[in-house]
Design an enzyme around this catalytic site. Structure first.
Site, short mmCIF file in Angstrom:
data_model
loop_
_atom_site.label_atom_id
_atom_site.label_comp_id
_atom_site.label_asym_id
_atom_site.label_seq_id
_atom_site.Cartn_x
_atom_site.Cartn_y
_atom_site.Cartn_z
NE ARG A 137 -2.71 0.89 3.50
CZ ARG A 137 -3.62 1.34 4.37
NH1 ARG A 137 -4.89 1.03 4.22
NH2 ARG A 137 -3.26 2.05 5.40
CB THR A 141 -2.17 7.29 -2.78
OG1 THR A 141 -1.53 6.00 -2.97
CG2 THR A 141 -1.33 8.37 -3.43
CG ASP A 235 2.48 -1.49 9.43
OD1 ASP A 235 2.76 -2.70 9.29
OD2 ASP A 235 2.57 -0.67 8.49
CG ASP A 238 6.01 -1.37 10.42
OD1 ASP A 238 6.49 -1.92 9.42
OD2 ASP A 238 5.76 -0.15 10.47
C1 PRP Z 1 -1.03 -3.99 4.83
C2 PRP Z 1 -1.82 -5.26 5.09
C3 PRP Z 1 -2.64 -5.41 3.85
C4 PRP Z 1 -2.96 -3.98 3.51
C5 PRP Z 1 -4.34 -3.65 4.00
O1 PRP Z 1 0.06 -4.23 4.05
O2 PRP Z 1 -1.02 -6.38 5.35
O3 PRP Z 1 -1.96 -6.03 2.78
O4 PRP Z 1 -2.00 -3.16 4.20
O5 PRP Z 1 -4.75 -2.40 3.56
P1 PRP Z 1 -5.86 -2.21 2.44
O6 PRP Z 1 -6.97 -3.17 2.75
O7 PRP Z 1 -6.26 -0.77 2.62
O8 PRP Z 1 -5.25 -2.47 1.10
P2 PRP Z 1 1.14 -3.11 3.62
O9 PRP Z 1 0.90 -2.68 2.22
O10 PRP Z 1 1.21 -2.06 4.67
O11 PRP Z 1 2.47 -3.93 3.58
P3 PRP Z 1 3.18 -4.90 4.64
O12 PRP Z 1 2.48 -6.21 4.53
O13 PRP Z 1 4.59 -4.95 4.14
O14 PRP Z 1 3.07 -4.29 6.01
N1 URA Z 2 -2.23 -2.19 7.27
C1 URA Z 2 -1.99 -2.51 8.56
O1 URA Z 2 -1.02 -3.21 8.87
N2 URA Z 2 -2.85 -2.05 9.49
C2 URA Z 2 -3.92 -1.30 9.19
O2 URA Z 2 -4.67 -0.93 10.10
C3 URA Z 2 -4.15 -0.98 7.84
C4 URA Z 2 -3.29 -1.43 6.90
#
Ligand code: PRP
Ligand code: URA
Length: 243
Positions: A137, A141, A235, A238
């Site tokens: 993500r 944006t 997150d 993280d």
């Molecule tokens: C997070 C999570 C989902 C997404 C959810 O991943 O694991 O994939 O955000 O958000 P959405 O429903 O609004 O798309 P992120 O892109 O932060 O990457 P990560 O897995 O590396 O933390």
């Molecule tokens: N990704 C995350 O890890 N947490 C949230 O709440 C939304 C997106």
């Protein structure tokens, strides 16, 4: 809009003596299944005790308790796969009529956070094949971006357990499902396993993919201005991998 508060177990206690907790929102989509809001699940998820929602929970505890919920999700997800009758003969010469799974499965994790769910799936399904889709993500944006995918060659013949613990706007999961459909996986053979969802993410997804099933542990209150789930847990990636 506050989430509902209700008395949470144990079931043998009279209603007035059960501690009150915030439980998952209920939804009325046939293809969305929320895990039973048991004391165990609520304690594992709860804020105010050292579990996964608490901002002060150390990483080792976050990993341990997330893994426990993931295991519950995988076990419930497997109940949605088709079975056929299967009869065996026991060591005392009697027959027992049970069932066995019909068809082949694979996992697909949305990297990075979804990879945290792979071990739970492996613990239940020995030598399961696992594909990967890297979607991130955009921090500004909040739109998902597809970087990479590597999927089993025969994925169109399999049931797919799609893995991502966080389901906020639903953009990332939608993009992943579109990749799977483009590889010939029918929507009705996709099962999305998720830890915490937003109500709007679930509603949009259920409308867009009415035949796909979602199994989630908890539908939260909503999203904040940065499109993070609230109350959520922050997150996930993280907290599981780097914090
Ligand atoms: C997070 C999570 C989902 C997404 C959810 O991943 O694991 O994939 O955000 O958000 P959405 O429903 O609004 O798309 P992120 O892109 O932060 O990457 P990560 O897995 O590396 O933390
Ligand atoms: N990704 C995350 O890890 N947490 C949230 O709440 C939304 C997106």
């Amino acid at each position: 809009v506050p989430s509902p508060a209700q008395g949470v177990g144990p079931f043998y206690r009279p209603e007035g003596e059960k501690p009150t907790a915030t439980v998952s929102k209920a939804v009325s989509f046939d293809n969305v299944h929320v895990l039973p809001q048991t004391p165990q699940l609520i304690a594992l998820l709860t804020y105010g005790s050292p579990m996964i929602r608490d901002q002060n929970t150390p990483r080792a505890d976050f990993i341990f308790y997330s893994n426990r919920i993931i295991r519950l999700l995988v076990e419930e997800g497997l109940n949605h796969l088709p079975v056929v009758e299967n009869s065996v003969t026991t060591p005392v010469g009697r027959s027992y009529l049970g069932v066995k799974f019909q068809g082949k499965i694979c996992g697909v994790s949305i990297m990075r956070a979804g990879e945290a769910m792979e071990q739970g799936l492996r613990d239940c399904c020995r030598s399961v094949r696992i594909g990967k889709i890297l979607i991130q993500r955009d921090e500004e944006t909040c739109q998902p971006k597809l970087f990479y995918d590597k999927l089993p060659a025969d994925i169109s013949q399999r049931w797919v357990l799609l893995l991502d613990p966080m389901f906020a706007t639903g953009g990332s999961a939608t993009m992943a499902v579109e990749v799977l459909i483009s590889r010939g996986v029918p929507e009705e053979r996709i099962l999305f396993l998720n830890l915490i969802a937003s109500p709007q993410g679930v509603a949009d997804f259920a409308e867009r993919f009415p035949k796909l099933r979602v199994v989630t542990a908890f539908i939260d209150q909503g999203l904040d201005e940065k499109k993070y789930i609230i109350p959520g847990l922050g997150d996930f990636g993280d907290r599981y991998y780097t914090l």
